[in-house]
Motif scaffolding. Structure first.
Motif, PDB file in Angstrom:
ATOM      1  N   SER A 304       6.378  55.979  51.615  1.00  0.00           N
ATOM      2  CA  SER A 304       4.947  55.628  51.601  1.00  0.00           C
ATOM      3  C   SER A 304       4.158  56.571  52.493  1.00  0.00           C
ATOM      4  N   ARG A 374       6.083  49.288  61.378  1.00  0.00           N
ATOM      5  CA  ARG A 374       6.975  48.249  60.852  1.00  0.00           C
ATOM      6  C   ARG A 374       8.240  48.880  60.258  1.00  0.00           C
ATOM      7  N   TYR A 375       8.037  50.002  59.545  1.00  0.00           N
ATOM      8  CA  TYR A 375       9.191  50.664  58.919  1.00  0.00           C
ATOM      9  C   TYR A 375      10.155  51.195  59.971  1.00  0.00           C
ATOM     10  N   GLY A 378      11.963  48.212  61.586  1.00  0.00           N
ATOM     11  CA  GLY A 378      12.864  47.554  60.625  1.00  0.00           C
ATOM     12  C   GLY A 378      14.036  48.425  60.235  1.00  0.00           C
ATOM     13  N   ILE A 382      18.048  47.763  60.587  1.00  0.00           N
ATOM     14  CA  ILE A 382      18.996  47.799  59.467  1.00  0.00           C
ATOM     15  C   ILE A 382      20.113  48.808  59.740  1.00  0.00           C
TER      16      ILE A 382
ATOM     17  N   PHE B  78       6.364  50.331  47.020  1.00  0.00           N
ATOM     18  CA  PHE B  78       6.963  51.112  48.114  1.00  0.00           C
ATOM     19  C   PHE B  78       6.349  50.711  49.447  1.00  0.00           C
ATOM     20  N   GLN B  82       8.318  49.003  52.624  1.00  0.00           N
ATOM     21  CA  GLN B  82       8.485  49.804  53.840  1.00  0.00           C
ATOM     22  C   GLN B  82       7.651  49.256  54.993  1.00  0.00           C
ATOM     23  N   SER B  84       7.174  46.314  55.518  1.00  0.00           N
ATOM     24  CA  SER B  84       7.881  45.124  56.009  1.00  0.00           C
ATOM     25  C   SER B  84       9.135  45.539  56.769  1.00  0.00           C
ATOM     26  N   GLY B  85       9.331  46.822  56.948  1.00  0.00           N
ATOM     27  CA  GLY B  85      10.500  47.317  57.676  1.00  0.00           C
ATOM     28  C   GLY B  85      11.714  47.527  56.800  1.00  0.00           C
ATOM     29  N   GLY B  86      11.523  47.558  55.486  1.00  0.00           N
ATOM     30  CA  GLY B  86      12.676  47.608  54.592  1.00  0.00           C
ATOM     31  C   GLY B  86      12.904  48.950  53.924  1.00  0.00           C
ATOM     32  N   VAL B  87      14.034  49.034  53.252  1.00  0.00           N
ATOM     33  CA  VAL B  87      14.382  50.214  52.460  1.00  0.00           C
ATOM     34  C   VAL B  87      14.620  49.756  51.020  1.00  0.00           C
ATOM     35  N   VAL B 102      16.558  46.144  51.060  1.00  0.00           N
ATOM     36  CA  VAL B 102      17.132  45.471  52.226  1.00  0.00           C
ATOM     37  C   VAL B 102      16.050  45.485  53.299  1.00  0.00           C
ATOM     38  N   LEU B 103      15.808  44.318  53.893  1.00  0.00           N
ATOM     39  CA  LEU B 103      14.690  44.204  54.834  1.00  0.00           C
ATOM     40  C   LEU B 103      15.054  43.273  55.994  1.00  0.00           C
TER      41      LEU B 103
END
Lengths: 459, 436
Positions: A304, A374-375, A378, A382, B78, B82, B84-87, B102-103
């Motif tokens: 993004s 946030r990315y 997060g 992960i 996307f 992202q 939200s912190g996810g991939v 996955v988040l």
């Protein structure tokens, strides 16, 4: 496949209920820090053992500083080091090549060696019950590898073939050219030896390098898995008791990265061009680091981002475009990369430069910063959820003198960064005037466009 | 309906299974090890099902599913994952296509919303289609056309081993076919294959199964049921001889070779199929493996050699027919037939004598270890469970695999080695064409 009830694309895209609202995020559960021991043995080897018992495995990472400190131009160090990493698994005083593999397989284990201009990296894993076997095989390799003449001769041949294969990859060609453009003849540029240098390496040279350079001082061994940290450290101490000999050789500081025109490297007949742009940056211990990370994400550090949304999702020039931070023991560099169709090489460079300039003068908005924040938090979470990811991350940090605490504290640093700080980092580091780099392309098709654009050295 | 199985090393990983009224199959798998969740949708259509004249369409369509839906503008999917912190990612296989993210677990409902919205009403537009055709062409240039050994063997071997369009064609697609794809193709493909009854939703991680079931119901239940397409058979007879083809690769520095054999149908005889997976490990996994020892180190005929049960590198990723491959890169001075003869010689020895028990035990230990590592990564375990539920009809199989691999007998491996007959195979050779 037409059926009587078939809908048009437009009909498929809407429902009677209409668009719906995005659900909010719930509160995020925090995780306690795992049990960990971080200590330095008498030999100078730093050992970090972490209990993460989700699966009955143990992950091992060993990082030994392994730089070329000969000071000689065209030194044979890269070739000897590469061959050392290849033949160290060929046999020890007690085990044959097959014996090594059999003993590891018996505990579901594997060990791999890799070398780069900065360090020798060992990665391994085994079923948790096989930790002693894993450590014992590691010690045997570090202390008693014999690099047998016949095995070495065969591996030398194979390594040459592998280098030839790798050298045909556009990504490797671009990487070589970029390293040379950025750092001239500094040892950091020697990421892959030349075939002719490998051919000249003798078994004695490999044995001599192992004896002289494979040292515990300044090295770090990380174990993560279903283990008791204190007990694991004792096992390491016992298994590696004979590994002594002082300080390993760290890499000298890199030459300052200076802004230059990009260099066009001709690859006749290629159907795609590699664009690589780089500028100086700052490392993890700099107070501006988190702000730089967020600025980098906004430019091209995730999907993004401005680069991806422009070059891929708007223009269709590329499958991927990215911006990243390359960290070394002394600092960091920014790297912007994309591979594009030959016919849009110059237009893609124009857009990449536009986005660099735009980031510097039209900084990331509050929304862009929040999304990147946030990315970052997060994806960090992960990446640390697996034993392997945790081990690799801690090993990388430790190789640069940091501890696992740094990564645990990093989310708080990221949360504290302001939009203004991101803007300041964007302006300071991303202005196009700071960059150098290369374009690997079919010159016959691309040179005119690049010349018209300027800022590209067309040989 | 709810059933439970136990994963190795994780006593608390019960698997809860439901089917919504619209036919969507749902797997809920609590795994509290870390505060993250994964959501995956596996759709029962892969590149073997794409229409003739539309090679590469299943993969192109996968790209279109990321381009927005009724509640989400282009790029919003996307951005929401992202931010939200996810991939996220998606991938297209022979028989299925998956979409996943996955988040951090705080974003569970958001992820379900995002997947439901595009399964309900994707936004298929002309502009996005043309843009993604360009993106896919760059993906193909990157992974196939502009690099050595691009598409080797997964694109190049099937047309040698197989006769029918579904099995033989290039799943990445020809540029001419991709350029001709239109919106009507996309609408027809979605209506035909992306019915809720043709998909499996897998939710894994830090979740309460009852609460997750409620959220799944909330977001997916109002997707109307549609007809589920009859799944065609892709069966065709095994080759009745040796089929040879040579491909010139302008970027390759060294010649290469691939052998292709037909595998047993895993649905009809899972044990025989898994014996081939063990056989592949015995042949080329690790320095002590039989072909590695002989061809890399002993005879020094090859630079690298690799055997694989499954065309895409992993076993049980496709339905019948699927492919056992042996690939090798070798110096120009070595005649390919010398490599083929040596492979046949090792296979004949294994067929006659079988592996020894200790050799088998070591292979089994490595499988167990690699499965533990795969399960440690939530994304991998989620994708394995979803694929097993869709392809084999049993998610449990993903967790049972180490036990089944451990139960493979020396006699079964010998039989597998004997089934790779020299008179029923494809031989693909790659000739370097550099400097041309």
């Amino acid at each position: 496949m037409s059926a009587p009830t078939r809908r048009s694309a437009e009909e498929i895209g809407s429902t009677p209920a209409g668009p719906r609202a995005l659900p909010p995020l719930r509160p995020q559960r925090a995780v306690p820090a795992p049990d960990e021991v971080d200590t330095v043995l008498d030999s100078g080897l730093r050992v970090i053992a972490v209990r993460r018992a989700e699966v009955p495995m143990v992950e091992m990472r060993l990082r030994v500083p392994f730089a070329d400190v000969s000071g000689v131009e065209n030194s044979d160090h890269p070739a000897v080091a590469e061959l050392l990493a290849t033949t160290i698994l060929s046999g020890t005083q007690r085990r044959s090549r097959v014996g090594i593999d059999d003993d590891l397989a018996g505990v579901g284990g594997e060990i791999g060696f890799a070398v780069d201009p900065e360090r020798l990296a060992v990665s391994g894993h085994a079923l948790a019950e096989g930790l002693d076997t894993l450590l014992e095989v590691l010690a045997d390799l570090l202390l008693h590898a014999t690099h047998p003449d016949d095995e070495l001769a065969r591996e030398r041949e194979r390594l040459v073939e592998r280098i030839e294969m790798a050298s045909a990859q556009p990504s490797i060609i671009a990487r070589r050219a970029l390293q040379e453009r950025r750092y001239g003849t500094h040892p950091v540029t020697q990421e892959m030896p030349l075939p002719e240098d490998v051919t000249a390496v003798t078994a004695d040279a490999v044995r001599a390098l192992q004896a002289a350079a494979l040292r515990p001082g300044g090295a770090v061994l990380v174990l993560v898995g279903d283990l008791d940290p204190s007990d694991a450290v004792r096992r390491v101490e016992a298994a590696l008791a004979d590994w002594t000999g002082g300080e390993a050789a760290g890499m000298p500081a890199l030459p300052a990265l200076t802004a230059r025109d990009l260099l066009l490297v001709d690859r006749p007949g290629s159907v795609q061009s590699q664009l690589r742009l780089s500028a100086p940056a700052i490392g993890r211990t700099d107070p501006r680091y988190a702000a730089l990370q967020l600025a980098n994400l906004s430019l091209g550090g995730y999907f993004s981002s401005r680069l991806v949304e422009n070059l891929r999702e708007d223009k269709g020039y590329t499958y991927h475009a990215s911006s990243s931070l390359e960290l070394d023991p002394h600092g960091a560099a920014l790297l912007v990369e994309t591979d594009v169709a030959s016919e849009v090489t110059a237009p893609a460079l124009l857009e990449a430069r536009y986005e660099l300039g735009r980031l510097a003068v039209v900084p990331p908005t509050a929304d862009e910063v929040e999304s990147a924040r946030r990315y970052l938090v997060g994806s960090l979470l992960i990446s640390m959820t697996t034993q392997a990811g945790y081990a690799s991350t801690v090993a990388s940090l430790a190789a640069h003198g940091l501890s696992a605490a740094w990564i645990r504290e990093h989310p708080a640093r990221v949360e504290a960064v302001t939009v203004d700080e991101v803007a300041a980092a964007a302006a300071e580091f991303f202005a196009p005037i700071h960059f150098t780099g290369v374009v690997v392309a079919d010159a016959a098709r691309c040179a005119d466009g690049l010349r018209a654009l300027g800022g590209v050295e067309v040989p | 309906m709810t059933s439970s199985v136990t994963a190795p090393g994780r006593a608390d990983s019960g698997l809860h299974r439901r089917v919504l009224d619209n036919g969507l199959r749902v797997l809920l798998v609590p795994d509290p090890a870390a505060p993250v969740v994964g959501v995956a949708v596996h759709v029962d259509v892969g590149f073997r099902s794409e229409p003739e004249g539309r090679t590469g369409f299943a993969h192109l369509f996968e790209h279109l599913m990321f381009q927005g839906s009724e509640s989400l503008e282009k790029l919003a999917h996307f951005r929401h994952v992202q931010s939200s912190g996810g991939v996220f990612n998606g991938s297209t296989h022979q028989d299925y296509t998956n979409y996943f993210e996955v988040l951090p677990s705080a974003a569970l409902e958001r992820a379900l919303f995002l997947e439901a919205d595009r399964l309900r009403a994707p936004r298929l537009t002309q502009e996005n289609l043309r843009n993604q055709v360009d993106v896919v062409k760059e993906e193909i240039r990157l992974n196939v056309l502009n690099r050595p050994y691009g598409g080797f063997p997964w694109i190049l071997l099937p047309p040698v081993l197989y006769d029918t369009y579904p099995n033989a064609h290039n799943g990445y697609g020809d540029f001419t076919d991709l350029e001709q794809a239109d919106l009507d193709d996309a609408a027809a493909f979605f209506d035909a294959y992306y019915a809720p009854g043709n998909a499996v939703l897998t939710v894994v991680g830090d979740l309460d199964p009852d609460e997750a079931a409620t959220l799944v119901e909330k977001h997916f239940a109002d997707i109307p049921a549609r007809a589920v397409p009859a799944r065609p058979s892709f069966a065709e007879p095994p080759p009745d001889g040796v089929r040879r083809e040579d491909v010139v690769d302008a970027n390759a520095p060294l010649p290469a070779l691939a052998l292709g054999h037909r595998l047993p149908d895993p649905d009809a005889d899972l044990d025989a199929y898994l014996a081939h997976a063990v056989l592949a490990s015995l042949l080329t996994d690790g320095e002590a493996a039989r072909l590695t020892q002989r061809l890399v180190y002993g005879d020094a005929l090859v630079t690298d050699i690799s055997a694989s049960c499954g065309l895409m590198g992993a076993p049980l990723d496709a339905r019948d027919p699927d492919t056992f491959t042996v690939t090798a890169v070798h110096p120009a001075s070595v005649e390919p037939d010398r490599i083929v003869d040596a492979v046949d010689d090792e296979l004949a020895t294994l067929a006659a004598d079988g592996p020894d028990a200790e050799e088998l035990r070591r292979v089994t230990a490595r499988w167990a270890s690699s499965l533990h590592r795969e399960h440690d990564r939530l994304m991998s375990r989620m994708l394995a469970l979803g694929a097993a539920e869709l392809v084999q009809g049993r998610a449990e199989l993903a967790d049972e695999l180490p036990g089944k691999i451990a139960a493979v007998t020396p006699a079964a491996v010998a039989a597998a080695a004997g089934s790779l007959r020299p008179d029923s195979r494809a031989i693909l050779t790659i000739t370097p064409g550099g400097d041309a």
